[in-house]
Design a protein around this motif. Structure first.
Motif, PDB file in Angstrom:
ATOM      1  N   ARG A  47       0.737  -1.553   0.033  1.00 31.39           N
ATOM      2  CA  ARG A  47       0.219   0.588   0.224  1.00 31.39           C
ATOM      3  C   ARG A  47       0.853   1.285   0.027  1.00 31.39           C
ATOM      4  O   ARG A  47       0.514   2.875  -0.349  1.00 31.39           O
ATOM      5  CB  ARG A  47      -1.004   0.064   0.968  1.00 31.39           C
ATOM      6  N   ALA A  48       2.320   0.867   0.697  1.00 30.86           N
ATOM      7  CA  ALA A  48       2.910   2.218   0.154  1.00 30.86           C
ATOM      8  C   ALA A  48       3.119   2.528  -0.904  1.00 30.86           C
ATOM      9  O   ALA A  48       3.805   3.789  -1.055  1.00 30.86           O
ATOM     10  CB  ALA A  48       4.473   1.970   1.230  1.00 30.86           C
ATOM     11  N   LEU A  49       3.217   1.706  -1.828  1.00 34.75           N
ATOM     12  CA  LEU A  49       3.228   1.460  -2.893  1.00 34.75           C
ATOM     13  C   LEU A  49       2.736   3.125  -3.720  1.00 34.75           C
ATOM     14  O   LEU A  49       2.832   3.665  -5.100  1.00 34.75           O
ATOM     15  CB  LEU A  49       3.614   0.158  -3.793  1.00 34.75           C
ATOM     16  N   LEU A  50       1.916   2.875  -3.585  1.00 38.62           N
ATOM     17  CA  LEU A  50       0.288   3.049  -4.261  1.00 38.62           C
ATOM     18  C   LEU A  50       0.042   4.801  -3.348  1.00 38.62           C
ATOM     19  O   LEU A  50      -1.022   5.386  -3.248  1.00 38.62           O
ATOM     20  CB  LEU A  50      -0.864   2.395  -3.914  1.00 38.62           C
ATOM     21  N   GLY A  51       0.832   5.055  -1.687  1.00 38.47           N
ATOM     22  CA  GLY A  51       0.752   6.079  -1.159  1.00 38.47           C
ATOM     23  C   GLY A  51      -0.153   6.316  -0.294  1.00 38.47           C
ATOM     24  O   GLY A  51      -1.618   7.133   0.111  1.00 38.47           O
ATOM     25  N   LEU A  52      -1.308   4.437   0.218  1.00 37.31           N
ATOM     26  CA  LEU A  52      -2.216   4.890   0.811  1.00 37.31           C
ATOM     27  C   LEU A  52      -2.179   4.209   1.961  1.00 37.31           C
ATOM     28  O   LEU A  52      -2.859   3.195   2.887  1.00 37.31           O
ATOM     29  CB  LEU A  52      -3.145   3.128  -0.175  1.00 37.31           C
ATOM     30  N   THR A  53      -1.200   3.996   2.898  1.00 34.44           N
ATOM     31  CA  THR A  53      -0.861   3.529   4.456  1.00 34.44           C
ATOM     32  C   THR A  53      -1.706   4.176   5.245  1.00 34.44           C
ATOM     33  O   THR A  53      -2.162   5.614   4.778  1.00 34.44           O
ATOM     34  CB  THR A  53       0.620   3.942   4.811  1.00 34.44           C
ATOM     35  N   PRO A  54      -2.181   4.064   6.376  1.00 33.21           N
ATOM     36  CA  PRO A  54      -3.162   4.179   7.171  1.00 33.21           C
ATOM     37  C   PRO A  54      -2.478   5.699   8.012  1.00 33.21           C
ATOM     38  O   PRO A  54      -1.478   6.141   7.716  1.00 33.21           O
ATOM     39  CB  PRO A  54      -3.244   3.052   8.367  1.00 33.21           C
ATOM     40  N   ALA A  55      -3.744   6.397   8.249  1.00 32.45           N
ATOM     41  CA  ALA A  55      -3.291   7.563   8.616  1.00 32.45           C
ATOM     42  C   ALA A  55      -2.694   7.284  10.247  1.00 32.45           C
ATOM     43  O   ALA A  55      -2.619   6.565  11.105  1.00 32.45           O
ATOM     44  CB  ALA A  55      -4.818   8.448   9.589  1.00 32.45           C
ATOM     45  N   GLY A  56      -1.776   8.349  10.640  1.00 30.05           N
ATOM     46  CA  GLY A  56      -0.534   7.839  11.886  1.00 30.05           C
ATOM     47  C   GLY A  56       0.733   6.778  11.333  1.00 30.05           C
ATOM     48  O   GLY A  56       1.592   6.752  12.115  1.00 30.05           O
ATOM     49  N   ALA A  57       0.468   6.279  10.384  1.00 30.75           N
ATOM     50  CA  ALA A  57       1.879   5.818   9.622  1.00 30.75           C
ATOM     51  C   ALA A  57       3.060   7.044   9.185  1.00 30.75           C
ATOM     52  O   ALA A  57       2.750   8.067   8.330  1.00 30.75           O
ATOM     53  CB  ALA A  57       1.800   4.774   8.015  1.00 30.75           C
ATOM     54  N   ALA A  58       4.408   6.781   9.244  1.00 29.42           N
ATOM     55  CA  ALA A  58       5.753   7.923   9.038  1.00 29.42           C
ATOM     56  C   ALA A  58       6.322   6.706   7.869  1.00 29.42           C
ATOM     57  O   ALA A  58       6.912   6.078   8.318  1.00 29.42           O
ATOM     58  CB  ALA A  58       6.025   7.428  10.341  1.00 29.42           C
ATOM     59  N   VAL A  59       6.013   7.918   6.487  1.00 31.55           N
ATOM     60  CA  VAL A  59       6.267   6.217   5.717  1.00 31.55           C
ATOM     61  C   VAL A  59       7.643   6.897   4.758  1.00 31.55           C
ATOM     62  O   VAL A  59       7.718   8.875   5.447  1.00 31.55           O
ATOM     63  CB  VAL A  59       4.955   6.832   4.499  1.00 31.55           C
ATOM     64  N   THR A  60       8.879   6.541   5.137  1.00 25.77           N
ATOM     65  CA  THR A  60      10.126   7.239   4.627  1.00 25.77           C
ATOM     66  C   THR A  60      10.785   6.552   3.560  1.00 25.77           C
ATOM     67  O   THR A  60      10.643   5.888   3.722  1.00 25.77           O
ATOM     68  CB  THR A  60      11.397   7.904   5.755  1.00 25.77           C
ATOM     69  N   ALA A  61      11.136   7.268   2.328  1.00 26.29           N
ATOM     70  CA  ALA A  61      12.236   6.439   1.555  1.00 26.29           C
ATOM     71  C   ALA A  61      13.321   7.108   0.620  1.00 26.29           C
ATOM     72  O   ALA A  61      12.796   8.359   0.333  1.00 26.29           O
ATOM     73  CB  ALA A  61      11.057   6.064   0.503  1.00 26.29           C
ATOM     74  N   ASP A  62      14.700   7.052   0.951  1.00 22.36           N
ATOM     75  CA  ASP A  62      14.974   7.442  -0.228  1.00 22.36           C
ATOM     76  C   ASP A  62      14.648   7.485  -1.356  1.00 22.36           C
ATOM     77  O   ASP A  62      15.387   8.280  -2.326  1.00 22.36           O
ATOM     78  CB  ASP A  62      16.546   6.426  -0.333  1.00 22.36           C
ATOM     79  N   ALA A  63      14.159   6.638  -1.917  1.00 24.04           N
ATOM     80  CA  ALA A  63      13.878   7.194  -3.451  1.00 24.04           C
ATOM     81  C   ALA A  63      12.211   5.745  -3.778  1.00 24.04           C
ATOM     82  O   ALA A  63      12.468   5.120  -3.273  1.00 24.04           O
ATOM     83  CB  ALA A  63      15.048   5.986  -4.719  1.00 24.04           C
ATOM     84  N   LEU A  64      10.794   6.135  -4.812  1.00 25.76           N
ATOM     85  CA  LEU A  64      10.337   5.280  -4.619  1.00 25.76           C
ATOM     86  C   LEU A  64      10.128   6.160  -6.148  1.00 25.76           C
ATOM     87  O   LEU A  64       9.099   7.412  -6.328  1.00 25.76           O
ATOM     88  CB  LEU A  64       8.956   5.764  -4.033  1.00 25.76           C
ATOM     89  N   GLU A  65      10.010   5.365  -6.927  1.00 22.31           N
ATOM     90  CA  GLU A  65       9.922   5.776  -8.508  1.00 22.31           C
ATOM     91  C   GLU A  65       8.992   4.758  -9.066  1.00 22.31           C
ATOM     92  O   GLU A  65       9.336   3.651  -9.010  1.00 22.31           O
ATOM     93  CB  GLU A  65      11.209   5.914  -9.158  1.00 22.31           C
ATOM     94  N   VAL A  66       7.459   5.457  -9.946  1.00 26.66           N
ATOM     95  CA  VAL A  66       6.608   4.934 -10.392  1.00 26.66           C
ATOM     96  C   VAL A  66       6.317   4.903 -11.828  1.00 26.66           C
ATOM     97  O   VAL A  66       5.677   6.360 -12.187  1.00 26.66           O
ATOM     98  CB  VAL A  66       5.437   4.664  -9.691  1.00 26.66           C
ATOM     99  N   ASP A  67       7.014   4.221 -12.606  1.00 27.74           N
ATOM    100  CA  ASP A  67       7.068   4.329 -14.327  1.00 27.74           C
ATOM    101  C   ASP A  67       7.793   5.748 -14.176  1.00 27.74           C
ATOM    102  O   ASP A  67       6.792   6.865 -15.129  1.00 27.74           O
ATOM    103  CB  ASP A  67       5.648   4.152 -14.537  1.00 27.74           C
ATOM    104  N   GLY A  68       8.519   5.657 -13.823  1.00 31.20           N
ATOM    105  CA  GLY A  68       9.563   7.490 -14.071  1.00 31.20           C
ATOM    106  C   GLY A  68       9.309   8.748 -13.011  1.00 31.20           C
ATOM    107  O   GLY A  68       9.940   9.391 -13.213  1.00 31.20           O
ATOM    108  N   THR A  69       8.024   8.376 -12.337  1.00 31.42           N
ATOM    109  CA  THR A  69       8.170   9.165 -11.546  1.00 31.42           C
ATOM    110  C   THR A  69       8.488   9.346 -10.432  1.00 31.42           C
ATOM    111  O   THR A  69       8.289   8.568 -10.049  1.00 31.42           O
ATOM    112  CB  THR A  69       6.235   9.697 -12.059  1.00 31.42           C
TER     113      THR A  69
END
Length: 507
Positions: A47-69
């Motif tokens: 769900r983090a791959l689609l920006g759909l993590t639950p409220a209250g979740a702290a999400v960090t990543a050095d890189a998250l690229e989807v189809d060049g975006t």
């Protein structure tokens, strides 16, 4: 070239880190499977791959690229432009994911309205039918006018996949999409997902079902406690796992055929010429017997009549014709108190079967009261029942939602045992459980059967499970039993074409 790239993904809730430093990449045309048990973090990762993590979740990543975006810094408005058009989700429960008030065509058309606004209504309708046809939906124009409850589980899942593909995404995330489906239906959906990958879409397949993973995945990553502990080509991971946790998961899916229990002289369960119709025939002239202390499995596709037959055996439904006898007693309206204690039902979904407001102890006390146990003895018997199913009596004060899936299923078995039944009817009791949890529940059932001399009727779509727990198997199609015999004989040399198809799909 990668369609999806993630580097050093972390997800935390306060001080609790649930996904810890995950890296993955998926190329166009590749299927990557993420496997692991409940709580491993695989669905949160998906769900983090689609920006759909639950409220209250702290999400960090050095890189998250989807189809060049670069999606790492997207806000909700940005994600709305990306979801559907570049990356799409197929969820586990299509009946929940699809709006029950909307027609299937409207569900599939919604992404088109959002991402292909230039389409005219007529062109949109034609595109919906093309999408439904592309996922092998029979009679797509007719199905587009139906609502979700009018479709079978497999057809609902196809509709959900068609909706996900409407925006022509480069990445498709499928989160446990075949968990509750029968073997032949599951095989068709998995073949569909494999075909989608072969068409050039990058597929992320989240599952705990290793047979499904083997059928569809190119690569596998094994997740435990928020981290990837092993990864590699699918065949290498499944056939020669290196990490102890992976070996445990794979071993839990390998069932040695059960040695048949000694045959008893008398049949505890006797079903003779039973039929039942609703708007159409559901069960047609079924006859079978189960000897004391033995297990009969009933297998077949959704709609084959398995559950209706099980419900007639436990007295929830009355047959239109024929008789059901348990220990020589037949069900009769208003005269079934003795039979209620002889047969008990264990549901597929214990969370729905328990009153969510009651503690486990209260539910067990109610069952003990129905079995005639004096009030003064019930609390001690609650503790005894929980120990018997390998649960800590300290869990008695919890409500069902506070237990894990395996704990809930054990509590459901404890409740069924409270009245001292002779026959347990179990409807898909392990279908939603992780491999190791499933094995523990199956081992529990085998032990209880031996200790209590229980007779069991086991409804399942998992043929591997059937091979490990059942002495005999009845194969149902269109309400009728088309093949019946010892498990080893039926599985080794099936005679009916449908049995052959079922076994081929489960391999």
């Amino acid at each position: 070239m990668t369609a999806l790239r993630v580097r050093n993904l972390h997800i935390a809730f306060g001080d609790s880190v649930v996904v810890d430093g995950v890296d993955l990449s998926v190329a166009p045309g590749e299927c990557l499977a993420i496997v692991g048990e409940s709580g491993a973090g695989k669905s949160l990762t998906a769900r983090a791959l689609l920006g759909l993590t639950p409220a209250g979740a702290a999400v960090t990543a050095d890189a998250l690229e989807v189809d060049g975006t670069d999606a790492g810094a997207l806000g909700e408005a940005g994600w709305r432009r990306v979801r559907g058009a570049r990356i799409a989700l197929v969820s586990q429960d299509a009946l929940v994911s699809l709006d029950p008030l909307r027609r299937i065509g409207a569900e599939v058309a919604e992404p088109l309205r959002l991402h292909e606004r230039e389409l005219t209504p007529a062109a949109r309708e034609q595109r919906v039918e093309e999408l439904l046809a592309s996922v092998s939906m029979p009679d797509p124009a007719y199905r587009a006018r139906q609502r979700p409850h009018e479709l079978s589980g497999g057809l609902r899942q196809r509709a959900l996949i068609a909706s996900a593909l409407a925006g022509r995404p480069a990445v498709l995330v499928a989160d446990e999409p075949t968990t509750a489906l029968d073997a032949t239906v599951q095989a068709r959906v998995l073949d569909l997902l494999r075909g989608i990958a072969d068409s050039g879409v990058a597929v992320v397949f989240v599952s705990h079902d290793f047979a499904a993973v083997r059928r569809v995945a190119d690569r596998i990553v094994v997740m435990r406690d928020g981290r990837f502990v092993e990864q590699g080509a699918a065949a290498a991971v499944l056939d020669d796992p290196q990490h102890p946790y992976t070996r445990m998961l794979v071993d839990a899916t390998r069932h040695a055929p059960r040695a048949a229990a000694p045959a008893a002289d008398d049949a505890l369960l006797s079903v003779q010429g039973v039929s039942k119709s609703f708007d159409r025939p559901a069960v047609v002239d079924v006859s079978l017997e189960v000897a004391r202390g033995r297990t009969l499995a009933i297998v077949g596709e959704s709609g084959s009549g398995k559950t209706t037959l099980a419900r007639m055996i436990v007295g929830v439904e009355q047959p239109d014709s024929g008789t059901v006898r348990i220990g020589g007693l037949a069900w009769r309206a208003g005269d079934d108190a003795a039979l209620r204690r002889r047969v008990q039902f264990v549901h597929q979904n214990p969370l729905g079967a328990f009153d969510p407001r009651w503690s486990v102890a209260r539910s067990l006390r109610e069952a003990l009261a129905a079995g005639g146990v004096p009030a003064a003895e019930r609390q001690a018997r609650v503790a005894d029942l929980l120990r018997e199913v390998d649960l800590d009596p300290a869990l008695a004060g919890r409500r069902p939602a506070q237990l894990s899936g395996g704990q809930r299923q054990r509590a459901a078995i404890a409740r069924a045992l409270a009245v001292g039944p002779q026959l347990l009817v179990l409807d898909e009791p392990v279908s939603a459980l992780d491999p190791s949890v499933r094995e523990r529940v199956l081992a529990l059932l085998r032990r209880l059967q031996e200790e209590r001399d229980l007779t069991m009727l086991f409804v399942s779509h998992d043929l591997e499970v059937v091979a490990s727990v059942a002495d005999e198997v009845a194969v149902m199609q269109d309400g009728a039993v088309v093949e019946l015999g010892p498990v080893a004989a039926v599985f080794a040399a099936p005679r009916h074409p449908f049995t052959k198809e079922l076994l081929a799909a489960g391999r």
